[in-house]
Design a protein around this motif. Structure first.
Motif, PDB file in Angstrom:
ATOM      1  N   ALA A  45       0.846  -1.196   0.000  1.00 24.82           N
ATOM      2  CA  ALA A  45       0.000   0.000   0.000  1.00 24.82           C
ATOM      3  C   ALA A  45       0.878   1.240   0.000  1.00 24.82           C
ATOM      4  CB  ALA A  45      -0.907  -0.008   1.227  1.00 24.82           C
ATOM      5  N   LEU A  46       0.674   2.112  -0.979  1.00 30.26           N
ATOM      6  CA  LEU A  46       1.438   3.356  -1.081  1.00 30.26           C
ATOM      7  C   LEU A  46       0.501   4.555  -1.035  1.00 30.26           C
ATOM      8  CD1 LEU A  46       3.975   2.415  -3.902  1.00 30.26           C
ATOM      9  CD2 LEU A  46       4.397   2.466  -1.446  1.00 30.26           C
ATOM     10  N   PRO A  47       0.981   5.687  -0.550  1.00 34.04           N
ATOM     11  CA  PRO A  47       0.137   6.882  -0.498  1.00 34.04           C
ATOM     12  C   PRO A  47      -0.108   7.458  -1.892  1.00 34.04           C
ATOM     13  CG  PRO A  47       2.366   7.403   0.207  1.00 34.04           C
ATOM     14  CD  PRO A  47       2.326   5.924   0.017  1.00 34.04           C
ATOM     15  N   LYS A  48      -1.204   8.180  -2.038  1.00 36.52           N
ATOM     16  CA  LYS A  48      -1.483   8.853  -3.312  1.00 36.52           C
ATOM     17  C   LYS A  48      -0.426   9.911  -3.593  1.00 36.52           C
ATOM     18  CE  LYS A  48      -6.520   8.245  -3.076  1.00 36.52           C
ATOM     19  NZ  LYS A  48      -7.823   8.935  -2.877  1.00 36.52           N
ATOM     20  N   GLY A  49       0.015  10.584  -2.539  1.00 38.49           N
ATOM     21  CA  GLY A  49       1.058  11.597  -2.676  1.00 38.49           C
ATOM     22  C   GLY A  49       2.366  11.108  -2.108  1.00 38.49           C
ATOM     23  N   ALA A  50       3.104  12.046  -1.501  1.00 37.03           N
ATOM     24  CA  ALA A  50       4.421  11.706  -0.964  1.00 37.03           C
ATOM     25  C   ALA A  50       4.332  10.853   0.295  1.00 37.03           C
ATOM     26  CB  ALA A  50       5.212  12.979  -0.684  1.00 37.03           C
ATOM     27  N   GLN A  51       3.265  11.057   1.095  1.00 37.83           N
ATOM     28  CA  GLN A  51       3.115  10.295   2.335  1.00 37.83           C
ATOM     29  C   GLN A  51       1.646  10.266   2.711  1.00 37.83           C
ATOM     30  OE1 GLN A  51       5.302  12.234   5.473  1.00 37.83           O
ATOM     31  NE2 GLN A  51       4.723  14.255   4.808  1.00 37.83           N
ATOM     32  N   PHE A  52       1.307   9.485   3.753  1.00 34.08           N
ATOM     33  CA  PHE A  52      -0.095   9.319   4.152  1.00 34.08           C
ATOM     34  C   PHE A  52      -0.585  10.500   4.989  1.00 34.08           C
ATOM     35  CE2 PHE A  52       1.048   4.685   3.654  1.00 34.08           C
ATOM     36  CZ  PHE A  52       0.215   4.449   2.568  1.00 34.08           C
ATOM     37  N   ALA A  53      -0.491  11.711   4.409  1.00 30.95           N
ATOM     38  CA  ALA A  53      -1.029  12.938   5.018  1.00 30.95           C
ATOM     39  C   ALA A  53      -0.459  13.216   6.404  1.00 30.95           C
ATOM     40  CB  ALA A  53      -2.557  12.892   5.079  1.00 30.95           C
ATOM     41  N   TYR A  54       0.701  12.662   6.729  1.00 30.73           N
ATOM     42  CA  TYR A  54       1.352  12.948   8.005  1.00 30.73           C
ATOM     43  C   TYR A  54       1.584  14.461   8.116  1.00 30.73           C
ATOM     44  CZ  TYR A  54       4.620  12.358  11.902  1.00 30.73           C
ATOM     45  OH  TYR A  54       5.223  12.410  13.131  1.00 30.73           O
TER      46      TYR A  54
END
Length: 410
Positions: free
Chosen positions: A100-109
């Motif tokens: 599972a990968l984020p849509k962007g650079a990271q999971f909205a951290y």
């Protein structure tokens, strides 16, 4: 060596020269066949050619259960978690799993994780490992029911020193401190620290924050309550300070092979970049990050109880095998028993160049220059930094998703 012996025999017994020549031809064919087999093993990403001598002597070979492939790893900050990401990515590739990968650079951290942040091309996943702020309910929506939850912690003073160096340019609570001085910050932290700033988690109890907890809780029993929650959710809490021992527990828990846990460290600073910690400074760091300190002490003790339960003799044996396997891999990839390190700024290969924060001396790897194409590809995956590897995994999984989608709609 066989050919040399045969040539000597032919010279001594000339009347058998023809039969000797036939023997030499067979040996050449045999060696060629062995070469093709070795290349095939490299191309398929297997490390049996390195591991076979070690795997037969491990402590866990009598366990017939299949490997566990559904894993959620909470990647905490400055704890050695980038090395674990590399291990998990390579495991996923070898076993044709989905990450599972984020849509962007990271999971909205630094926001809490939600399942809608996952790239649809990377669903349904077997593994999730990118940085996030832990949210158990949302992860349970995404991951299979038998998912094993794992995370990692690090001794608080070493972790905070690394955080301070790494995030100083970006974290306002740190950046207000002149001369990047940890001691000045800790002498009067509330002079610089603003708890409600978006990046303040790097300046206090970052581990607690990553776990979804309250980094600024002042309740006396909060650390114990959070530790109980972590213990209920996570099957293994690794300890960065005992990384190899933690990997032995991971291997035991997931029924993985030795080849699945061989690694080179990722995202490292140079030794000269690290500040020496005095006992007084370490005590101040632990007091300021008191929840993190409680969690570390609790789960460090837990780790050693688990190691004792397996048996320290068995653990020592496994550690020795892991060390031998890693040295053999290092000789393969670097031509020596220790990896070749260089300043990240001097590395030209984009696939091997680490991300370098401002004024931080991050080191990377330089592979031996005489590797075959197959070994180059294999060794690159072991030393590939996080961001290039994420891009590579995303590209491969998107292509696989599109092919599957085309077949379903054909």
């Amino acid at each position: 060596m066989w050919s040399a012996i045969t040539r000597q025999g032919c010279a001594l017994t000339s009347r058998h020269r023809n039969s000797c020549k036939m023997m030499m031809k067979r040996q050449v064919l045999l060696l060629t066949l062995l070469g093709f087999v070795t290349v095939w093993m490299l191309q398929t990403g297997q490390l049996n050619w390195i591991m076979k001598p070690f795997e037969e002597r491990t402590c866990f070979i009598n366990d017939s259960r299949p490997k566990h492939t559904n894993v959620a790893f909470l990647k905490t900050h400055k704890t050695g978690s980038s090395t674990m990401l590399n291990i998990l990515f390579r495991f996923a590739e070898r076993h044709n799993l989905t990450v599972a990968l984020p849509k962007g650079a990271q999971f909205a951290y630094p926001n809490l994780f939600t399942s809608d942040l996952v790239d649809p091309h990377t669903k349904p996943p077997n593994i999730i490992t990118n940085h996030m702020r832990f949210n158990k309910k949302e992860l349970e929506k995404l991951m299979p029911p038998d998912t094993v939850y794992i995370t990692i912690m690090r001794e608080p003073s070493a972790m905070f020193e690394s955080l301070f160096d790494y995030f100083y340019p970006f974290c306002q609570s740190m950046n207000r401190v002149p001369n990047k001085s940890i001691s000045e910050f800790l002498d009067n932290p509330f002079k610089y620290y603003r708890p409600h700033e978006g990046d303040s988690m790097f300046a206090r109890n970052c581990l607690t924050f990553d776990l979804g907890g309250d980094k600024d809780s002042f309740h006396m029993d909060y650390g114990a309550r959070l530790a109980a929650q972590v213990e209920e959710t996570f099957s293994l809490v690794m300890i960065s300070d005992y990384f190899d021992e933690s990997l032995i527990l991971l291997r035991h828990l997931l029924k993985w092979d030795l080849e699945d846990i061989v690694y080179f460290k990722s995202n490292m600073r140079s030794e000269k970049a690290k500040k020496k910690m005095t006992p007084e400074l370490s005590a101040k760091i632990r007091a300021w990050n008191s929840i993190d300190a409680y969690l570390f002490d609790h789960f460090n003790a837990s780790l050693w109880r688990q190691l004792h339960a397996i048996g320290l003799d068995c653990v020592a044996r496994e550690l020795q095998l892991l060390d031998k396997a890693q040295k053999k891999l290092s000789r393969t990839c670097f031509g020596q028993e220790m990896p070749r390190l260089n300043s990240g700024s001097k590395i030209k290969d984009s696939a091997l160049k680490p991300w370098i924060p401002k004024d931080v001396d991050i080191v990377g790897y330089e592979l031996a220059t005489d590797l075959s194409a197959e070994r180059q590809a294999l060794c690159t995956k072991f030393v590939m930094p996080e961001l290039p590897y994420i891009d590579a995994i995303r590209k491969a999984q998107s292509e696989r998703y599109k092919k599957q989608h085309e077949l379903e709609n054909a």
